[in-house]
Motif scaffolding. Structure first.
Motif, mmCIF file in Angstrom:
data_model
loop_
_atom_site.group_PDB
_atom_site.id
_atom_site.type_symbol
_atom_site.label_atom_id
_atom_site.label_comp_id
_atom_site.label_asym_id
_atom_site.label_seq_id
_atom_site.Cartn_x
_atom_site.Cartn_y
_atom_site.Cartn_z
ATOM 1 N N SER A 71 14.812 7.492 -20.136
ATOM 2 C CA SER A 71 14.412 7.193 -18.760
ATOM 3 C C SER A 71 15.397 7.710 -17.724
ATOM 4 C CB SER A 71 14.216 5.689 -18.588
ATOM 5 O OG SER A 71 15.368 4.992 -19.029
ATOM 6 N N SER A 72 16.679 7.812 -18.052
ATOM 7 C CA SER A 72 17.666 8.260 -17.073
ATOM 8 C C SER A 72 18.626 9.246 -17.715
ATOM 9 C CB SER A 72 18.476 7.075 -16.529
ATOM 10 O OG SER A 72 17.647 6.066 -16.019
ATOM 11 N N ARG A 73 19.069 10.232 -16.978
ATOM 12 C CA ARG A 73 20.138 11.116 -17.451
ATOM 13 C C ARG A 73 21.510 10.562 -17.095
ATOM 14 N NH1 ARG A 73 19.399 16.161 -19.427
ATOM 15 N NH2 ARG A 73 21.362 16.928 -18.603
ATOM 16 N N TYR A 74 21.597 9.941 -15.938
ATOM 17 C CA TYR A 74 22.860 9.360 -15.489
ATOM 18 C C TYR A 74 22.588 7.947 -14.976
ATOM 19 C CZ TYR A 74 24.431 14.216 -15.462
ATOM 20 O OH TYR A 74 24.737 15.502 -15.819
ATOM 21 N N LEU A 75 23.537 7.059 -15.299
ATOM 22 C CA LEU A 75 23.384 5.668 -14.876
ATOM 23 C C LEU A 75 24.776 5.123 -14.585
ATOM 24 C CD1 LEU A 75 20.724 4.092 -14.741
ATOM 25 C CD2 LEU A 75 21.186 3.229 -17.034
ATOM 26 N N VAL A 76 24.911 4.418 -13.461
ATOM 27 C CA VAL A 76 26.166 3.756 -13.137
ATOM 28 C C VAL A 76 25.866 2.275 -12.947
ATOM 29 C CG1 VAL A 76 28.123 3.602 -11.568
ATOM 30 C CG2 VAL A 76 27.074 5.828 -12.012
ATOM 31 N N LYS A 77 26.572 1.440 -13.694
ATOM 32 C CA LYS A 77 26.343 -0.008 -13.644
ATOM 33 C C LYS A 77 27.673 -0.729 -13.487
ATOM 34 C CE LYS A 77 21.884 0.051 -14.255
ATOM 35 N NZ LYS A 77 20.950 -0.490 -13.215
ATOM 36 N N ARG A 78 27.579 -1.952 -13.015
ATOM 37 C CA ARG A 78 28.788 -2.766 -12.827
ATOM 38 C C ARG A 78 29.034 -3.632 -14.061
ATOM 39 N NH1 ARG A 78 30.943 -2.301 -8.041
ATOM 40 N NH2 ARG A 78 29.686 -1.608 -6.276
ATOM 41 N N THR A 79 30.294 -3.945 -14.285
ATOM 42 C CA THR A 79 30.677 -4.837 -15.377
ATOM 43 C C THR A 79 29.908 -6.150 -15.272
ATOM 44 O OG1 THR A 79 32.884 -3.868 -15.395
ATOM 45 C CG2 THR A 79 32.614 -5.991 -16.476
ATOM 46 N N GLY A 80 29.364 -6.589 -16.405
ATOM 47 C CA GLY A 80 28.630 -7.841 -16.441
ATOM 48 C C GLY A 80 27.133 -7.711 -16.213
ATOM 49 N N GLU A 81 26.689 -6.550 -15.750
ATOM 50 C CA GLU A 81 25.256 -6.352 -15.528
ATOM 51 C C GLU A 81 24.515 -6.232 -16.850
ATOM 52 O OE1 GLU A 81 25.340 -3.146 -12.101
ATOM 53 O OE2 GLU A 81 23.305 -3.910 -12.368
ATOM 54 N N LYS A 82 23.256 -6.593 -16.838
ATOM 55 C CA LYS A 82 22.380 -6.359 -17.978
ATOM 56 C C LYS A 82 21.741 -4.982 -17.788
ATOM 57 C CE LYS A 82 18.964 -8.714 -20.868
ATOM 58 N NZ LYS A 82 18.216 -9.971 -21.077
ATOM 59 N N VAL A 83 21.857 -4.137 -18.816
ATOM 60 C CA VAL A 83 21.433 -2.749 -18.688
ATOM 61 C C VAL A 83 20.358 -2.442 -19.725
ATOM 62 C CG1 VAL A 83 22.172 -0.331 -18.718
ATOM 63 C CG2 VAL A 83 23.751 -2.103 -17.908
ATOM 64 N N PHE A 84 19.316 -1.770 -19.270
ATOM 65 C CA PHE A 84 18.232 -1.364 -20.160
ATOM 66 C C PHE A 84 18.176 0.165 -20.213
ATOM 67 C CE2 PHE A 84 15.988 -5.351 -20.856
ATOM 68 C CZ PHE A 84 16.450 -6.140 -19.808
#
Lengths: 114, 116
Positions: B7-20
């Motif tokens: 679904s994504s080539r690049y993803l930036v998430k914050r610590t503690g987030e739930k990521v799919f």
């Protein structure tokens, strides 16, 4: 557990020359598959060649061929007439039965010098 | 041609987030995989699914879970993202042959996840 070892982190070859990438593996299985995958900078993993362990004949795909030595558990990839588009990471992989998927080596970075 | 789409080539998430991370394949393959790729470590198997709702842990399942509700879709879930999960994630699928051997896998284009 099966292991796959690629002893050459990086290889360099002149365009149009021949290069051989090494791979050894460890298994107690008698029936399995071996693969070479190419990963160019675009990141898409592409299957280069496949070898079935029960086949004695070495697989060949155009400029790519393998030297499969079952007793020695060795599976090297030879690239003939190297081209600039061959520059990539190359991964050796092993596949047998069960829930292990494919087991990959750590890869060899192939550089093609023009 | 087999197509495996992430679904994504690049993803930036914050610590503690739930990521799919989502993966879809269009060749009716039974097997689907999630691998993690890090420099110098090659590809390491996180989870493997051989059928809908079926899953097996791979070499590094800690901190991850998966979901396969439909045959064509395999999701990787980071319950609480951490910086050490910053990596390249590769999804793959393969056909399950009657002999039971794992034959060639077809890969998606990869998702580079950065956890900050």
């Amino acid at each position: 557990a099966q292991t796959v070892t690629q002893s050459q982190p990086e290889m360099s070859v002149q365009e149009a020359e021949t290069v051989t990438l090494s791979c050894t593996y460890d298994t107690s299985e008698s029936d399995y598959y071996l693969f070479w995958y190419k990963q160019p900078p675009s990141r898409q993993m592409i299957l280069v060649i496949r070898q079935e362990a029960y086949k004695q004949q070495n697989a060949t795909e155009n400029r790519f061929s393998v030297n499969f030595q079952k007793a020695a558990k060795s599976f090297s990839l030879k690239i003939s007439d190297s081209q600039l588009g061959d520059a990539a990471m190359y991964f050796c992989a092993y596949g047998a039965g069960g829930a292990d998927g494919l087991t990959f080596g750590k890869g060899t970075h192939l550089i093609i010098q023009p | 041609d087999v197509k495996v789409t992430q679904s994504s080539r690049y993803l930036v998430k914050r610590t503690g987030e739930k990521v799919f991370l989502e993966c879809v394949q269009d060749m009716d393959h039974e097997n689907m995989f999630w691998y993690r790729q890090d420099p110098g470590l090659g590809l390491r198997l996180i989870y493997f699914s051989y059928d809908v709702k079926m899953k097996e842990k791979g070499d590094i399942p800690e901190g991850y879970s998966v979901s396969r509700e439909k045959k064509e879709r395999f999701s990787l879930i980071l319950e609480s993202a951490s910086t050490n999960q910053t990596s390249m994630y590769l999804c793959a699928s393969s056909r399950r042959y009657s002999g039971g051997l794992n034959t060639e896998a077809f890969f998606g284009q990869g998702t580079r996840l950065t956890v900050v």
